[in-house]
Design an enzyme around this catalytic site. Structure first.
Site, mmCIF file in Angstrom:
data_model
loop_
_atom_site.group_PDB
_atom_site.id
_atom_site.type_symbol
_atom_site.label_atom_id
_atom_site.label_comp_id
_atom_site.label_asym_id
_atom_site.label_seq_id
_atom_site.Cartn_x
_atom_site.Cartn_y
_atom_site.Cartn_z
ATOM 1 N N HIS A 144 0.824 -1.209 0.000
ATOM 2 C CA HIS A 144 0.000 0.000 0.000
ATOM 3 C C HIS A 144 0.857 1.257 0.000
ATOM 4 C CE1 HIS A 144 -3.567 -2.418 0.702
ATOM 5 N NE2 HIS A 144 -4.278 -1.338 0.492
ATOM 6 N N LYS B 160 -9.897 -7.134 8.506
ATOM 7 C CA LYS B 160 -10.567 -7.323 9.799
ATOM 8 C C LYS B 160 -10.462 -6.046 10.606
ATOM 9 C CE LYS B 160 -6.603 -9.151 12.360
ATOM 10 N NZ LYS B 160 -6.356 -8.301 13.518
#
Lengths: 282, 182
Positions: free
Chosen positions: B36, B101
């Protein structure tokens, strides 16, 4: 004085076995707590999450694969007998054991060499964090665990002062768990260290997560505090995977140490439901 | 349990509501912290990305190595909040789905609504179980990142829950409240 000689290779192979086993086989205390929690969970989603976790842990054991992809940073608590000598470097023997476990047992290598600038993976999960205590005797006792960072990142320490008393301890533990919320893979195990100095307190909190959750602090006052904190955490509602429910934690373990007249440090080390640790005595 | 085909379509995304249990089948890409960071730096410089993220679903995962005979090693989700700094930029470039999550920031939820996207939660720590639904993987880019490299995953009936839907419905806000007895 007679020293018992232990081969460095024995240390290496023992450490390798401990890290392999703890990543493949969840402890009976955890599995039992997860099954009990499923019985008592009020949320249907929560029950389903707990079933998935239990099934996951059974698959990992059956197939001998890691139960979580984050096989952690290697942490060891060593009780080193003062009548033992290792025929080589103890530190190197441990690091080699970690290296062999993480490479041969298909564990994930999650350690970077430099924390800020380079962040290059060391490719064998070394170096391990080794806490050594010299004890009397001719044995070496090693408790080893892989600590995942989803929950490690949710941990905190506070230099509370004595006037805050036990209420100050409770507030800090509960605030830390509340801030962690759904992130540390609940249901969690909460390790609490109280006392000592800044660094001893943090070490105690980690040690607390390495204790079976079906055990209590031997001092009944702390055992009661463990129980009270567990009940209060489970009123928060985060539940399994943070998707709602009454099972946010399956254990609270407290370890304490004498401290300074001016202090009452408290550290909270949060561990996910994959609370992995194994012990061997050589 | 809803069966959802990947890549996601806008119509499918509209039917997904926070709290729905779903099974994902099709292809998604993987990426976590280090990937990322690299993608975000390219976006900031206005440069082309080494992976076309338009319409894609990204899984925040860094798997353990695969044992011989396995398509992938244990591969559960990692905590999504660490990608919050980068996710809005990727969503604005056309990313449609995220799998991870834990809770997301208000900025990510705004970007999900703005771009008609969705965030799924897989069960953290169910890595051995989730890997059973991953049938094949192949490299896309950043192979030097090892477990953090960007790969394509072919999944069948990958179980997750709609955590944040395209209207901003958010299970991490609503569900714990129902069980809070403090």
């Amino acid at each position: 004085m007679d020293y018992r000689i232990i081969k460095a290779e024995t240390i290496t192979e023992t450490v390798k076995q401990l890290f392999t086993d703890c990543n493949y086989y969840i402890g009976d205390d955890i599995l039992c707590a997860l099954k009990n929690a499923r019985e008592n969970e009020q949320s249907e989603v929560g029950k389903n999450v707990l079933s998935q976790i239990i099934e996951n842990d059974e698959i990992a054991a059956d197939e001998q694969i890691p139960l979580c992809q984050d096989t952690g940073m290697a942490v060891l608590f060593v009780e080193y007998g003062d009548k033992v000598s290792v025929d080589g470097s103890f530190d190197e023997a441990v690091q080699e054991g970690v290296r062999r476990a993480y490479i041969d047992a298909y564990l994930r290598k999650s350690v970077v060499d430099d924390p800020v600038f380079d962040r290059l993976n060391t490719k064998d999960n070394t170096p391990a964090i080794i806490h050594t205590k010299i004890v009397s005797g001719d044995k070496i006792k090693i408790t080893a665990g892989g600590k995942g960072f989803g929950s490690e990142n949710m941990s905190a320490i506070k230099m509370i002062t004595p006037s805050y008393g036990v209420e100050g301890v409770k507030d800090f533990v509960l605030d830390t768990v509340r801030k962690a919320g759904p992130n540390p893979c609940p249901p969690i195990v909460v390790g609490v260290g109280i006392g000592g100095t800044f660094e001893r307190c943090a070490q105690l909190a980690k040690k607390a997560t390495f204790r079976e959750i079906n055990t209590s602090n031997p001092d009944p006052r702390y055992a009661e505090l463990e129980q009270e904190l567990l009940e209060k955490i489970n009123l928060m509602g985060f539940g399994p995977a943070g998707l709602g429910g009454n099972t946010t934690a399956i254990g609270v373990n407290i370890e304490t140490s004498p401290t300074h007249i001016a202090g009452m440090p408290v550290a909270v080390n949060i561990c996910c439901h994959a609370a992995r640790h194994k012990t061997a005595e050589i | 349990m809803k069966k959802i085909k990947l890549p996601l379509t806008d119509e499918q995304i509209s039917t997904l509501k926070a709290g729905d249990s779903v099974l994902l089948s099709g292809t998604m890409i993987t990426g976590r912290d280090a990937a990322h960071k690299r993608l975000f730096e390219l976006i900031e410089k206005g440069e082309a990305l080494p992976v076309d993220i338009k319409g894609e679903t990204i899984y925040y995962v860094g798997p353990a190595p695969a044992k011989p005979g396995y398509a992938v090693g244990p591969a559960g989700p990692t905590s999504s909040y660490r990608m919050d700094k980068y996710a809005p930029a990727l969503l604005d470039l056309g990313l449609k789905g995220m799998v991870g999550k834990g809770a997301r920031s208000p900025e990510v939820i705004e970007a999900i609504v703005r771009n008609h996207a969705v965030y799924f939660a897989a069960i953290g720590g169910a890595a051995a179980l989730l890997a059973k639904s991953i049938k094949k993987t192949e490299p896309i880019c950043y192979e030097d990142l090892g477990t953090e490299s960007v790969r394509r995953y072919y999944v069948e009936d990958f179980p997750c829950i709609v955590a944040v839907d395209s209207e901003g419905g958010n299970v991490y806000e609503t569900e714990p409240k129902k069980f809070n007895k403090e």
